[in-house]
Design a protein around this motif. Structure first.
Motif, PDB file in Angstrom:
ATOM      1  N   THR A  75      -7.795   0.148 -14.214  1.00  9.30           N
ATOM      2  CA  THR A  75      -8.819  -0.192 -15.196  1.00  9.30           C
ATOM      3  C   THR A  75      -8.198  -0.669 -16.494  1.00  9.30           C
ATOM      4  O   THR A  75      -8.664  -1.651 -17.092  1.00  9.30           O
ATOM      5  CB  THR A  75      -9.723   1.028 -15.459  1.00  9.30           C
ATOM      6  OG1 THR A  75     -10.284   1.463 -14.221  1.00  9.30           O
ATOM      7  CG2 THR A  75     -10.832   0.692 -16.428  1.00  9.30           C
ATOM      8  N   ASP A  76      -7.130  -0.002 -16.940  1.00  7.96           N
ATOM      9  CA  ASP A  76      -6.446  -0.412 -18.160  1.00  7.96           C
ATOM     10  C   ASP A  76      -5.824  -1.798 -18.012  1.00  7.96           C
ATOM     11  O   ASP A  76      -5.869  -2.608 -18.942  1.00  7.96           O
ATOM     12  CB  ASP A  76      -5.362   0.605 -18.537  1.00  7.96           C
ATOM     13  CG  ASP A  76      -5.938   1.937 -18.975  1.00  7.96           C
ATOM     14  OD1 ASP A  76      -7.160   2.017 -19.235  1.00  7.96           O
ATOM     15  OD2 ASP A  76      -5.159   2.917 -19.055  1.00  7.96           O
ATOM     16  N   ALA A  77      -5.240  -2.084 -16.855  1.00 11.11           N
ATOM     17  CA  ALA A  77      -4.629  -3.395 -16.623  1.00 11.11           C
ATOM     18  C   ALA A  77      -5.692  -4.489 -16.617  1.00 11.11           C
ATOM     19  O   ALA A  77      -5.507  -5.553 -17.215  1.00 11.11           O
ATOM     20  CB  ALA A  77      -3.850  -3.394 -15.311  1.00 11.11           C
ATOM     21  N   VAL A  78      -6.810  -4.235 -15.953  1.00 10.43           N
ATOM     22  CA  VAL A  78      -7.893  -5.216 -15.915  1.00 10.43           C
ATOM     23  C   VAL A  78      -8.444  -5.441 -17.322  1.00 10.43           C
ATOM     24  O   VAL A  78      -8.714  -6.583 -17.725  1.00 10.43           O
ATOM     25  CB  VAL A  78      -9.006  -4.764 -14.944  1.00 10.43           C
ATOM     26  CG1 VAL A  78     -10.254  -5.617 -15.091  1.00 10.43           C
ATOM     27  CG2 VAL A  78      -8.503  -4.814 -13.516  1.00 10.43           C
ATOM     28  N   GLY A  79      -8.592  -4.377 -18.092  1.00 15.79           N
ATOM     29  CA  GLY A  79      -9.065  -4.504 -19.472  1.00 15.79           C
ATOM     30  C   GLY A  79      -8.117  -5.326 -20.333  1.00 15.79           C
ATOM     31  O   GLY A  79      -8.555  -6.137 -21.153  1.00 15.79           O
ATOM     32  N   ALA A  80      -6.810  -5.130 -20.127  1.00 15.20           N
ATOM     33  CA  ALA A  80      -5.825  -5.897 -20.886  1.00 15.20           C
ATOM     34  C   ALA A  80      -5.891  -7.375 -20.529  1.00 15.20           C
ATOM     35  O   ALA A  80      -5.811  -8.249 -21.408  1.00 15.20           O
ATOM     36  CB  ALA A  80      -4.419  -5.352 -20.633  1.00 15.20           C
ATOM     37  N   VAL A  81      -6.054  -7.675 -19.253  1.00 13.65           N
ATOM     38  CA  VAL A  81      -6.143  -9.075 -18.818  1.00 13.65           C
ATOM     39  C   VAL A  81      -7.423  -9.716 -19.363  1.00 13.65           C
ATOM     40  O   VAL A  81      -7.402 -10.857 -19.839  1.00 13.65           O
ATOM     41  CB  VAL A  81      -6.070  -9.181 -17.278  1.00 13.65           C
ATOM     42  CG1 VAL A  81      -6.384 -10.586 -16.806  1.00 13.65           C
ATOM     43  CG2 VAL A  81      -4.694  -8.756 -16.799  1.00 13.65           C
ATOM     44  N   THR A  88       3.402  -3.849 -14.727  1.00 11.98           N
ATOM     45  CA  THR A  88       3.431  -2.408 -14.471  1.00 11.98           C
ATOM     46  C   THR A  88       2.574  -2.072 -13.257  1.00 11.98           C
ATOM     47  O   THR A  88       2.993  -1.290 -12.393  1.00 11.98           O
ATOM     48  CB  THR A  88       2.926  -1.639 -15.703  1.00 11.98           C
ATOM     49  OG1 THR A  88       3.760  -1.961 -16.815  1.00 11.98           O
ATOM     50  CG2 THR A  88       2.948  -0.148 -15.472  1.00 11.98           C
ATOM     51  N   ALA A  89       1.390  -2.661 -13.177  1.00 10.73           N
ATOM     52  CA  ALA A  89       0.507  -2.403 -12.033  1.00 10.73           C
ATOM     53  C   ALA A  89       1.152  -2.869 -10.724  1.00 10.73           C
ATOM     54  O   ALA A  89       1.062  -2.184  -9.703  1.00 10.73           O
ATOM     55  CB  ALA A  89      -0.835  -3.095 -12.249  1.00 10.73           C
ATOM     56  N   VAL A  90       1.833  -4.012 -10.757  1.00 17.23           N
ATOM     57  CA  VAL A  90       2.483  -4.525  -9.551  1.00 17.23           C
ATOM     58  C   VAL A  90       3.633  -3.612  -9.132  1.00 17.23           C
ATOM     59  O   VAL A  90       3.808  -3.317  -7.945  1.00 17.23           O
ATOM     60  CB  VAL A  90       2.963  -5.976  -9.770  1.00 17.23           C
ATOM     61  CG1 VAL A  90       3.896  -6.433  -8.665  1.00 17.23           C
ATOM     62  CG2 VAL A  90       1.770  -6.912  -9.871  1.00 17.23           C
ATOM     63  N   VAL A  91       4.408  -3.131 -10.096  1.00 22.82           N
ATOM     64  CA  VAL A  91       5.521  -2.231  -9.778  1.00 22.82           C
ATOM     65  C   VAL A  91       4.996  -0.925  -9.188  1.00 22.82           C
ATOM     66  O   VAL A  91       5.541  -0.421  -8.194  1.00 22.82           O
ATOM     67  CB  VAL A  91       6.385  -1.966 -11.033  1.00 22.82           C
ATOM     68  CG1 VAL A  91       7.350  -0.826 -10.798  1.00 22.82           C
ATOM     69  CG2 VAL A  91       7.136  -3.223 -11.420  1.00 22.82           C
TER      70      VAL A  91
END
Length: 105
Positions: A46-52, A85-88
């Motif tokens: 959710t944080d990654a999607v929000g950042a994008v 980070t999400a991919v790693v």
């Protein structure tokens, strides 16, 4: 202007150092105690999607001339870090699953 490195890194809390010299985990990690792994992954996602999404809206504002170039670059770089980070994390989870699936029963 780029801030000094000392200002961006958190100070070491010496109250968490045990007698053997290693540092204990922080008392608050942003995730409540007893939180399961799935909810932690959901929060990271959710944080990654929000950042994008924030970077996308910042880019659109930059195209319209409503945001500075620096703000757009900062938002895009932050989104890139979150996505990396999400991919790693995904790669580590897949590797752990594959390792578990190869175990003999």
């Amino acid at each position: 202007m780029i801030p000094a490195i000392g200002n961006t890194l958190p100070a070491l809390d010496t109250s968490r150092v045990n007698p053997l010299g290693s540092v204990a985990a922080p008392a608050t990690t942003g995730v409540g105690a007893g939180t399961d792994f799935a909810s932690v992954l959901a929060k990271v996602t959710t944080d990654a999607v929000g950042a994008v999404k924030g970077a996308e809206s910042s880019s659109i504002a930059g195209i319209k001339g409503e945001a500075s170039t620096q703000a757009v670059v900062d938002a895009v770089m932050g989104a890139e870090r979150a996505l990396q980070t999400a991919v790693v994390i995904r790669d580590k989870v897949v590797a752990a699953y594959q390792e578990i699936s190869r175990m003999a029963i």
